[in-house]
Design an enzyme around this catalytic site. Structure first.
Site, PDB file in Angstrom:
ATOM      1  N   LYS A 158       0.802  -1.227   0.000  1.00  0.00           N
ATOM      2  CA  LYS A 158       0.000   0.000   0.000  1.00  0.00           C
ATOM      3  C   LYS A 158       0.836   1.281   0.000  1.00  0.00           C
ATOM      4  O   LYS A 158       0.411   2.308  -0.501  1.00  0.00           O
ATOM      5  CB  LYS A 158      -0.961  -0.010   1.183  1.00  0.00           C
ATOM      6  CG  LYS A 158      -2.077  -1.026   1.010  1.00  0.00           C
ATOM      7  CD  LYS A 158      -3.275  -0.682   1.859  1.00  0.00           C
ATOM      8  CE  LYS A 158      -4.443  -1.574   1.524  1.00  0.00           C
ATOM      9  NZ  LYS A 158      -4.288  -2.950   2.067  1.00  0.00           N
ATOM     10  N   GLU A 163      -9.449   6.767   4.132  1.00  0.00           N
ATOM     11  CA  GLU A 163     -10.295   5.803   4.822  1.00  0.00           C
ATOM     12  C   GLU A 163      -9.441   4.593   5.137  1.00  0.00           C
ATOM     13  O   GLU A 163      -8.432   4.352   4.483  1.00  0.00           O
ATOM     14  CB  GLU A 163     -11.447   5.378   3.911  1.00  0.00           C
ATOM     15  CG  GLU A 163     -11.103   4.237   2.942  1.00  0.00           C
ATOM     16  CD  GLU A 163     -10.063   4.573   1.859  1.00  0.00           C
ATOM     17  OE1 GLU A 163      -9.825   5.776   1.635  1.00  0.00           O
ATOM     18  OE2 GLU A 163      -9.477   3.637   1.264  1.00  0.00           O
ATOM     19  N   SER A 220       1.631  -9.826  -0.950  1.00  0.00           N
ATOM     20  CA  SER A 220       1.298  -8.399  -0.834  1.00  0.00           C
ATOM     21  C   SER A 220       1.689  -7.786   0.499  1.00  0.00           C
ATOM     22  O   SER A 220       1.925  -6.586   0.580  1.00  0.00           O
ATOM     23  CB  SER A 220      -0.201  -8.198  -1.087  1.00  0.00           C
ATOM     24  OG  SER A 220      -0.962  -9.032  -0.232  1.00  0.00           O
TER      25      SER A 220
HETATM   26  C1  LIG Z   1      -5.092  -3.978   1.740  1.00  0.00           C
HETATM   27  C2  LIG Z   1      -4.384  -5.212   1.438  1.00  0.00           C
HETATM   28  C3  LIG Z   1      -4.786  -6.059   0.384  1.00  0.00           C
HETATM   29  C4  LIG Z   1      -6.003  -5.822  -0.444  1.00  0.00           C
HETATM   30  O1  LIG Z   1      -5.980  -4.666  -1.208  1.00  0.00           O
HETATM   31  P1  LIG Z   1      -5.757  -4.693  -2.798  1.00  0.00           P
HETATM   32  O2  LIG Z   1      -6.098  -3.316  -3.216  1.00  0.00           O
HETATM   33  O3  LIG Z   1      -6.697  -5.721  -3.353  1.00  0.00           O
HETATM   34  O4  LIG Z   1      -4.359  -5.054  -3.040  1.00  0.00           O
HETATM   35  C5  LIG Z   1      -4.021  -7.180   0.111  1.00  0.00           C
HETATM   36  N1  LIG Z   1      -2.932  -7.498   0.853  1.00  0.00           N
HETATM   37  C6  LIG Z   1      -2.527  -6.713   1.875  1.00  0.00           C
HETATM   38  C7  LIG Z   1      -1.323  -7.116   2.641  1.00  0.00           C
HETATM   39  C8  LIG Z   1      -3.235  -5.554   2.209  1.00  0.00           C
HETATM   40  O5  LIG Z   1      -2.809  -4.794   3.236  1.00  0.00           O
END
Ligand SMILES: *Cc1c(COP(=O)(O)O)cnc(C)c1O
Length: 400
Positions: free
Chosen positions: A95, A117, A384
């Site tokens: 993010k 948000e 992610s």
């Molecule tokens: C917020 C988040 C997501 C989901 O958000 P996307 O916009 O779909 O990427 C996925 N993995 C992590 C670690 C997150 O913090």
């Protein structure tokens, strides 16, 4: 010749095929135009690009490794698995890439105040982090229920100097927090930039956030060519709003040999109704500025969603994903809570990496797919984020 990537470049109004667009109150039309113009200018400005790359490298820790998961590969006895290590970034997830891009834009537009948000708090923490780093005032809207569930993240944001506003309307979760942030933006738009956290909302957010996140796929492409001298066969990423998945997928869209799978939150199963798999039982609708796939009832009331992972627990999905699904360029599946928890523990024990519960959904998919592929095939899984934030949640669910 028209390529898939050019097909998914939105039109001037931000439409990806029938999806996307700009469904906002009159007062937000001008600010969104202003944002779009500044964004387009910044894309052609080498100075902006240099600054963006500088902070991604020096502050966030890019490039992230493309790591060969040797033991997971051996155990699944199929395709060779690589992990794109977004979990190693500052603040623990992808993010921050988008937050850096947007706060640099905010500075160029002369804004002095940042709002955002947050659901689980991850986007709130990333936003509070970049606001602190640039010395801008920061207000984070968060559903009151989420504030209770994620008390540690609330405190983290406050440590970083942000004001956290609990939202008590409706179900007191992410959807209401977004409404409050939009209301604040309408009122304070002269001084304030709204850092939206995923490839969602009114144009230009979906295309802008995707382009700030495409660094994931750009790096992965370069890294796999270096390591394997060829492109991967399969990309896998979890899909909440869809930003980490779009970031990985986008630079490969024109490579027809590369298949892609987005993994939604299957919660307690599709039949239970307790899930957040918009492509299983969702339908076309408009929510929070854009037209896309939503979980709603026949009257258009937004349904309650459920996932063990807060970051995937949202009733709508980014419009570009809906379009890529129509084009059959990306396939969408889901992992249940149970499968994600199993993958969470398995990755920890096999690789010494504790993934975010969101990312564990992508790992669950690779556990299903890798054994079915020959050993000379290559899979890239987007990790992610890291799972430190989820340890308490998992401890309550898994007996070790
Ligand atoms: C917020 C988040 C997501 C989901 O958000 P996307 O916009 O779909 O990427 C996925 N993995 C992590 C670690 C997150 O913090």
């Amino acid at each position: 010749m028209s390529s898939v990537a050019s097909t998914t470049t939105p039109d001037a109004q931000g439409h990806f095929g029938p999806y996307g667009g700009r469904f906002v109150p009159e007062t937000l039309v001008h600010p969104l135009q202003e944002l779009e113009e500044e964004y387009l200018r910044s894309q052609d400005d080498p100075e902006f690009q240099r600054e963006f790359q500088y902070y991604l490298r020096e502050f966030c820790g890019r490039p992230t490794p493309l790591y060969f998961a040797e033991r997971l590969t051996k155990e699944l006895n199929g395709a060779k698995i690589y992990l794109k290590r977004e979990d190693l970034l500052h603040t623990g997830a992808h993010k921050i890439n988008n937050c850096i891009g947007q706060i640099l834009l905010a500075k160029r537009m002369g804004k002095t105040r940042i709002i955002a948000e947050t659901g689980a708090g991850q986007h709130g923490v990333a936003t509070a982090t970049v606001a602190a780093m640039f010395g801008l005032k920061c207000v984070i809207y968060m559903g009151a229920v989420d504030c209770d569930r994620q008390a540690l993240n609330v405190y983290r944001m406050k440590m970083l100097g942000a004001d956290v506003v609990p939202v008590t309307a409706g179900q007191k979760t992410l959807k209401e927090a977004i409404n409050e942030a939009m209301r604040d933006w309408v009122t304070n738009v002269r001084t304030t930039h709204y850092i939206l956290g995923t490839v969602y909302g009114a144009h230009p957010y979906p295309v802008m956030v995707r382009n700030f996140q495409r660094i994931i796929g750009d790096e992965a492409r370069r890294q796999i060519l270096e390591k394997e001298e060829r492109l991967p066969d399969l990309l896998i990423a979890c899909v909440g709003g869809g930003s980490n998945a779009m970031g990985l997928f986008y630079p490969f869209l024109n490579d027809s040999s590369v298949r892609m799978v987005g993994v939604e939150a299957g919660g307690e199963g599709i039949i239970s109704g307790k899930h957040a798999a918009r492509f299983q039982g969702g339908s076309l609708g408009v929510l929070q500025g854009t037209r896309s796939f939503l979980l709603q009832d026949e009257d258009g009331q937004i349904q309650l969603t459920h996932s063990v992972s807060a970051g995937l627990d949202y009733a709508a999905v980014g419009p570009e994903h809906a379009w890529l699904r129509d084009l059959k360029r990306v396939e969408y599946s889901y992992a249940t809570d149970e499968e994600a928890l199993h993958a969470f523990i398995r990755l920890a024990r096999l690789e010494g990496i504790i993934p975010a519960l969101e990312s564990a959904h992508a790992v669950a998919e690779v556990i299903k797919r890798a054994p079915e592929l020959p050993t000379d095939r290559l899979i890239i899984v987007n990790l992610s984020g890291r799972g430190d934030k989820d340890v308490e949640q998992v401890a309550g669910k898994v007996k070790l």
